[in-house]
Design a protein around this motif. Structure first.
Motif, mmCIF file in Angstrom:
data_model
loop_
_atom_site.group_PDB
_atom_site.id
_atom_site.type_symbol
_atom_site.label_atom_id
_atom_site.label_comp_id
_atom_site.label_asym_id
_atom_site.label_seq_id
_atom_site.Cartn_x
_atom_site.Cartn_y
_atom_site.Cartn_z
ATOM 1 N N THR A 12 1.005 -1.195 -0.173
ATOM 2 C CA THR A 12 -0.037 0.044 0.011
ATOM 3 C C THR A 12 0.928 1.269 0.116
ATOM 4 O O THR A 12 0.398 2.275 -0.673
ATOM 5 C CB THR A 12 -0.966 0.049 1.449
ATOM 6 N N VAL A 15 2.289 1.328 -3.759
ATOM 7 C CA VAL A 15 0.816 2.283 -4.759
ATOM 8 C C VAL A 15 0.663 3.656 -4.138
ATOM 9 O O VAL A 15 0.660 4.638 -5.078
ATOM 10 C CB VAL A 15 -0.215 1.383 -4.588
ATOM 11 N N ILE A 50 2.418 -5.051 -10.076
ATOM 12 C CA ILE A 50 2.751 -3.723 -10.610
ATOM 13 C C ILE A 50 3.399 -4.004 -11.891
ATOM 14 O O ILE A 50 4.246 -4.605 -11.822
ATOM 15 C CB ILE A 50 3.463 -2.743 -9.620
ATOM 16 N N GLN A 58 2.366 1.260 -13.062
ATOM 17 C CA GLN A 58 0.872 0.950 -13.017
ATOM 18 C C GLN A 58 0.460 -0.165 -12.492
ATOM 19 O O GLN A 58 1.070 -1.231 -12.642
ATOM 20 C CB GLN A 58 0.476 0.958 -14.738
ATOM 21 N N LEU A 59 -0.570 -0.493 -11.571
ATOM 22 C CA LEU A 59 -1.205 -1.570 -11.095
ATOM 23 C C LEU A 59 -1.676 -2.319 -12.123
ATOM 24 O O LEU A 59 -2.356 -2.008 -13.062
ATOM 25 C CB LEU A 59 -2.330 -1.336 -10.112
ATOM 26 N N THR A 60 -1.568 -3.722 -12.132
ATOM 27 C CA THR A 60 -2.142 -4.526 -12.880
ATOM 28 C C THR A 60 -3.628 -4.948 -12.244
ATOM 29 O O THR A 60 -3.933 -4.364 -11.129
ATOM 30 C CB THR A 60 -1.423 -5.913 -12.955
ATOM 31 N N GLU A 61 -4.387 -5.550 -12.773
ATOM 32 C CA GLU A 61 -5.714 -5.889 -12.434
ATOM 33 C C GLU A 61 -5.846 -6.313 -11.040
ATOM 34 O O GLU A 61 -6.504 -5.947 -10.065
ATOM 35 C CB GLU A 61 -6.630 -6.759 -13.321
ATOM 36 N N GLY A 64 -4.490 -3.903 -8.444
ATOM 37 C CA GLY A 64 -5.833 -3.095 -8.063
ATOM 38 C C GLY A 64 -6.794 -3.577 -6.952
ATOM 39 O O GLY A 64 -7.261 -3.021 -6.057
ATOM 40 N N PHE A 67 -4.827 -4.154 -3.548
ATOM 41 C CA PHE A 67 -4.400 -2.864 -3.225
ATOM 42 C C PHE A 67 -5.785 -2.357 -2.335
ATOM 43 O O PHE A 67 -5.803 -2.075 -1.108
ATOM 44 C CB PHE A 67 -4.259 -1.738 -3.925
ATOM 45 N N GLU A 68 -6.982 -2.656 -3.046
ATOM 46 C CA GLU A 68 -8.321 -2.261 -2.138
ATOM 47 C C GLU A 68 -8.499 -3.118 -0.906
ATOM 48 O O GLU A 68 -8.805 -2.643 -0.130
ATOM 49 C CB GLU A 68 -9.396 -2.505 -3.262
#
Length: 302
Positions: A12, A15, A50, A58-61, A64, A67-68
């Motif tokens: 985190t 990101v 990433i 950029q975050l990959t799917e 992402g 991360f959430e």
């Protein structure tokens, strides 16, 4: 589980920073250390989190989604710990502490052991090294270190002040003479510490109110502060040590300070730990305990 939580925290932070370099600066770490931790996390999960190169971050799917979820998990853990801490003074879990070898062995080790006796449910790992340590790569809760870069992601708590002392045994000084001015060091056997590829052979002094360096020619060089200390104590020459490392030797007469009237600038010891909205009680309790002991010790001249 603790490793997973630490990985979530690191991820985190990466990101949020938007780059490995900025994340490393924020965490008082290095880009290679952060990159290795991220790569190890991706290898453990078996997925790229990433996409990164010199110009792209950029975050990959999958990244992402993680991360959430990681943000929610960390927030829930923090809330749960806050609630639990309100109901008990008992310290539990793991506390991993890093420090320079000689400082840790001579100054901190007894304090760590005594603190452990006070809190038997707390597992303490005490990591000592003469090599530079990294709070991220070495997975530390607390790192005692000298130089600290300002950051909003780590807390640097001032623990003690000291100074570098030029010292030797009385026997060596009786044989070779006591230096009367900084340039006299050029005629002495000088014992120097090495960090990485850098040999610390520029010794800082203050002469006539002006700070300057004396570049000595080393007789012996080593990358271990403990070995350097033993060389000095063995009468092989003049070396530099932190005052807190040798105060007992100065008091007992085993070592003698050289050129005290030309002493250089002081240094500060910090305890560094990651910033969290809720700080685990074990970190604050240990640092409060050590701070009280350091103040008492410095009152005696250490």
């Amino acid at each position: 589980m603790a490793d997973n939580i630490n990985d979530f925290h690191l991820f985190t932070q990466i990101v949020s920073a938007g780059s490995l370099t900025k994340a490393a600066m924020n965490l008082d770490s290095s880009p290679p250390a952060v990159s290795r931790r991220l790569a190890a996390m991706e290898a453990r999960l078996g997925v790229k989190l990433i996409e990164r190169n010199a110009r792209h971050f950029q975050l990959t799917e999958a990244g992402g989604l993680l991360f959430e979820r990681a943000q929610r998990i960390l927030a829930e853990i923090q809330e749960a710990e806050e609630e639990a801490a309100r109901h008990t003074d008992r310290l539990t879990g793991r506390l991993r502490i890093g420090a320079m070898l000689q400082l840790g062995r001579r100054r901190l080790a007894p304090d760590v052991a005594h603190f452990s006796e006070m809190h038997p449910d707390l597992q303490i790992e005490f990591v000592l090294s003469d090599a530079p340590m990294d709070i991220v790569e070495d997975d530390l809760d607390i790192l005692f270190k000298i130089d600290v870069q300002p950051s909003s992601y780590v807390v640097a708590r001032k623990m003690a002040t000291s100074r570098l002392v030029l010292c030797a045994t009385p026997d060596y000084l009786n044989r070779r003479g006591r230096p009367q001015k900084p340039d006299d060091l050029l005629e002495h056997d000088c014992l120097c510490l090495k960090r990485g590829s850098h040999v610390h052979k520029r010794w800082g002094v203050v002469e006539n109110g002006v700070a300057r360096d004396v570049q000595v020619t080393p007789r012996l060089v080593c990358n271990s502060g403990e070995v350097l200390y033993n060389w000095i104590l063995g009468g092989y020459g003049i070396g530099q040590k932190f005052q807190w490392d040798i105060q007992e030797d100065l008091d007992s007469g085993r070592l003698e300070e050289c050129l005290p009237e030309f002493e250089g600038e002081g240094i500060t010891l910090y305890a560094v730990y990651p910033y969290r909205r809720y700080q685990p009680p074990k970190i604050g309790a240990f640092l409060d305990y050590v701070t009280a002991l350091v103040k008492k010790s410095q009152g005696k001249g250490c």
